[in-house]
Design an enzyme around this catalytic site. Structure first.
Site, PDB file in Angstrom:
ATOM      1  N   PRO A 130      -2.946  10.441 -11.588  1.00  0.00           N
ATOM      2  CA  PRO A 130      -4.069   9.722 -10.707  1.00  0.00           C
ATOM      3  C   PRO A 130      -4.792   8.443 -11.114  1.00  0.00           C
ATOM      4  O   PRO A 130      -5.105   7.677 -10.589  1.00  0.00           O
ATOM      5  CB  PRO A 130      -4.971  10.963 -10.784  1.00  0.00           C
ATOM      6  CG  PRO A 130      -4.127  12.170 -10.949  1.00  0.00           C
ATOM      7  CD  PRO A 130      -2.957  11.640 -11.974  1.00  0.00           C
ATOM      8  N   ALA A 151      -3.033   6.310 -13.851  1.00  0.00           N
ATOM      9  CA  ALA A 151      -2.221   5.727 -14.746  1.00  0.00           C
ATOM     10  C   ALA A 151      -0.860   5.591 -13.924  1.00  0.00           C
ATOM     11  O   ALA A 151       0.039   6.648 -13.910  1.00  0.00           O
ATOM     12  CB  ALA A 151      -1.716   6.277 -16.004  1.00  0.00           C
ATOM     13  N   SER A 209       1.399   2.197 -12.971  1.00  0.00           N
ATOM     14  CA  SER A 209       2.178   0.810 -13.744  1.00  0.00           C
ATOM     15  C   SER A 209       1.619   0.711 -15.262  1.00  0.00           C
ATOM     16  O   SER A 209       2.186   0.501 -16.288  1.00  0.00           O
ATOM     17  CB  SER A 209       1.845  -0.510 -13.292  1.00  0.00           C
ATOM     18  OG  SER A 209       2.475  -0.442 -11.774  1.00  0.00           O
ATOM     19  N   GLU A 258      15.025   0.551 -13.640  1.00  0.00           N
ATOM     20  CA  GLU A 258      14.197   1.112 -12.610  1.00  0.00           C
ATOM     21  C   GLU A 258      13.903  -0.037 -11.610  1.00  0.00           C
ATOM     22  O   GLU A 258      13.981   0.244 -10.528  1.00  0.00           O
ATOM     23  CB  GLU A 258      12.950   2.046 -13.204  1.00  0.00           C
ATOM     24  CG  GLU A 258      12.088   2.598 -12.342  1.00  0.00           C
ATOM     25  CD  GLU A 258      11.064   3.477 -12.864  1.00  0.00           C
ATOM     26  OE1 GLU A 258      10.142   3.658 -12.104  1.00  0.00           O
ATOM     27  OE2 GLU A 258      11.323   3.951 -14.023  1.00  0.00           O
ATOM     28  N   HIS A 314      12.693  -6.669  17.633  1.00  0.00           N
ATOM     29  CA  HIS A 314      12.697  -5.540  18.548  1.00  0.00           C
ATOM     30  C   HIS A 314      11.885  -5.311  19.758  1.00  0.00           C
ATOM     31  O   HIS A 314      12.156  -4.691  20.456  1.00  0.00           O
ATOM     32  CB  HIS A 314      12.989  -4.303  17.798  1.00  0.00           C
ATOM     33  CG  HIS A 314      14.406  -4.071  17.025  1.00  0.00           C
ATOM     34  ND1 HIS A 314      14.766  -4.804  16.004  1.00  0.00           N
ATOM     35  CD2 HIS A 314      15.239  -3.168  17.264  1.00  0.00           C
ATOM     36  CE1 HIS A 314      15.898  -4.420  15.708  1.00  0.00           C
ATOM     37  NE2 HIS A 314      16.307  -3.496  16.274  1.00  0.00           N
ATOM     38  N   GLY A 349       8.750  -4.077  21.679  1.00  0.00           N
ATOM     39  CA  GLY A 349       8.185  -2.662  21.887  1.00  0.00           C
ATOM     40  C   GLY A 349       8.886  -1.701  21.320  1.00  0.00           C
ATOM     41  O   GLY A 349       8.386  -0.617  20.650  1.00  0.00           O
ATOM     42  N   GLU A 409       1.753  -7.249  -8.782  1.00  0.00           N
ATOM     43  CA  GLU A 409       1.031  -8.007  -9.461  1.00  0.00           C
ATOM     44  C   GLU A 409       1.325  -7.850 -11.006  1.00  0.00           C
ATOM     45  O   GLU A 409       1.213  -8.732 -11.842  1.00  0.00           O
ATOM     46  CB  GLU A 409      -0.533  -7.782  -9.262  1.00  0.00           C
ATOM     47  CG  GLU A 409      -0.713  -7.943  -7.797  1.00  0.00           C
ATOM     48  CD  GLU A 409      -0.164  -6.968  -6.684  1.00  0.00           C
ATOM     49  OE1 GLU A 409      -0.442  -7.372  -5.528  1.00  0.00           O
ATOM     50  OE2 GLU A 409       0.186  -6.052  -6.990  1.00  0.00           O
TER      51      GLU A 409
END
Length: 383
Positions: free
Chosen positions: A134, A136, A138, A247, A343, A345, A372
């Site tokens: 919650p 930590a 990045s 990753e 596309h 609507g 960031e």
């Protein structure tokens, strides 16, 4: 089928992997994806099918039953997966193969590899990576989950969140703080599902990636034996960092594959959609923006494969991969925005493919290192 994935780093083997993966997702994923989105999970049988085709072991050494390929192979695989248009499926697979799996392959003891790797390769054991918390994401060094030595094992307490494959998976590669006096004093553990004190507190309800299961996990006095330590005690932060470029890369890869699919889908739509006595594709504003979007995707694809190639050559690619992660994931979202716009609507309706793809893309600039944070990684090496 688009051939824009081809590049200077392609080999006949990689081309075959790309084609096999695209064919697999067209036959085994796209017809069922809507049902998986509703269920919030990818069926285990799909992982088993991929395992039987050798698709889960591209990065696993040959002596352990894999193909022993490098980062360029993962770039190829992730881009091909992205053509599925169901990014939740892509994410579930890539967490297993390229985010969690490398920790086991790179740091596992002979006993751990013998115990777990065959079932990981077959798709019987589905992996998740338990780092984010919650407070930590990045900032890996900021995790609070703690593991304290207790006899011939470790007593672990804490909470993990946003864990892909955490609800239905079989084992979590867990990061826990083992040296409270050192912010980098983290150790990785193998944490099987069903371990006493380990529970799924919540199956999270997400904006996109709906067919991948995402969990909040709670560890309440979990005890793991020393044999569950993955790699070296207190060195888990550095072992985690070793896989970060991979990753980041596969997130870009699946985004590039999805962006190309969105461009192809939208090109077909604007060519057939009547407008102003012709078709949407006759309008200069649309033609120009579609062409620019293709140029951007081509540039990101080239940058990703180059950064992957650098890694395979043993050359530091942190700046290159961080830059392409920052730029690429923003580009994917720009492309999705325009494709939904063109596309009209129908693009805003839940029944349309592009609506889902636009939602799915939004996580890419956040997951695996926020834009960031990636820009700071570039800036540190530039300035």
């Amino acid at each position: 089928m688009s051939t824009t994935h081809r590049n200077a780093y392609m080999t006949d083997e990689l081309e075959a992997i790309y084609e096999q993966t695209v064919e697999f997702v067209s036959k085994e994923v796209e017809p069922h994806g809507d049902a998986w989105e509703a269920a919030g999970k990818v069926p285990r049988e799909t992982f088993r099918k991929m395992g039987s085709l050798g698709m889960l072991g591209l990065r696993v050494p040959e002596e352990h039953g894999g193909l022993g390929l490098g980062m360029v192979a993962s770039a190829t695989f992730s881009e091909a997966l992205g053509s599925s248009t169901y990014a939740g499926f892509d994410a579930s697979v890539l967490v297993h193969t390229d985010m969690a799996g490398p920790h086991l392959v790179n740091s596992g003891s002979p006993e751990q590899l013998e115990r777990w790797l065959p079932s990981v390769l077959s798709g019987e054991t589905i992996l998740s990576i338990g780092v984010s918390e919650p407070d930590a994401g990045s900032d890996v060094a900021g995790i609070r989950t703690s593991a304290v030595k207790d006899g011939d094992g470790w007593r672990i307490n804490g909470t993990k969140t946003y864990i892909t494959n955490g609800v239905y998976g079989d084992m979590t590669i867990l990061a826990a703080k083992t040296d409270p006096d050192n912010k980098y004093g983290i150790t990785m553990f193998l944490l099987p599902a069903g371990t006493e004190g380990f529970s799924v507190a919540n199956k999270l309800d997400k904006h996109g990636w709906r067919c991948s299961d995402t969990a909040e996990l709670v560890l309440d006095d979990v005890w793991l034996p020393d044999s569950s330590v993955l790699g070296t005690v207190h060195r888990g932060f550095y072992e985690t960092m070793k896989n970060f470029q991979n990753e980041r890369m596969v997130l870009v890869g699946m985004g590039v594959g999805a962006a190309q699919a969105a461009i192809d889908l939208t090109s077909e739509y604007v060519r057939s959609r009547p407008a102003f006595g012709g078709h949407l594709s006759d309008l200069g504003a649309i033609r120009q923006r579609m062409a620019m979007n293709q140029a951007k995707v081509d540039a990101v694809r080239a940058g990703m494969y180059h950064a992957a190639w650098l890694g395979d050559q043993g050359i530091d690619n942190v700046r290159a991969m961080s830059g392409v992660k920052a730029l690429g994931c923003e580009v994917v979202n720009e492309v999705m925005y325009d494709c939904l716009q063109f596309h009209g609507g129908i693009g805003y309706m839940r029944e349309s493919t592009i609506e889902r793809m636009t939602r799915d893309a939004r996580i890419l600039p956040i997951g695996g290192g926020a834009t960031e944070v990636m820009l700071e990684e570039v800036a540190k090496r530039l300035l």
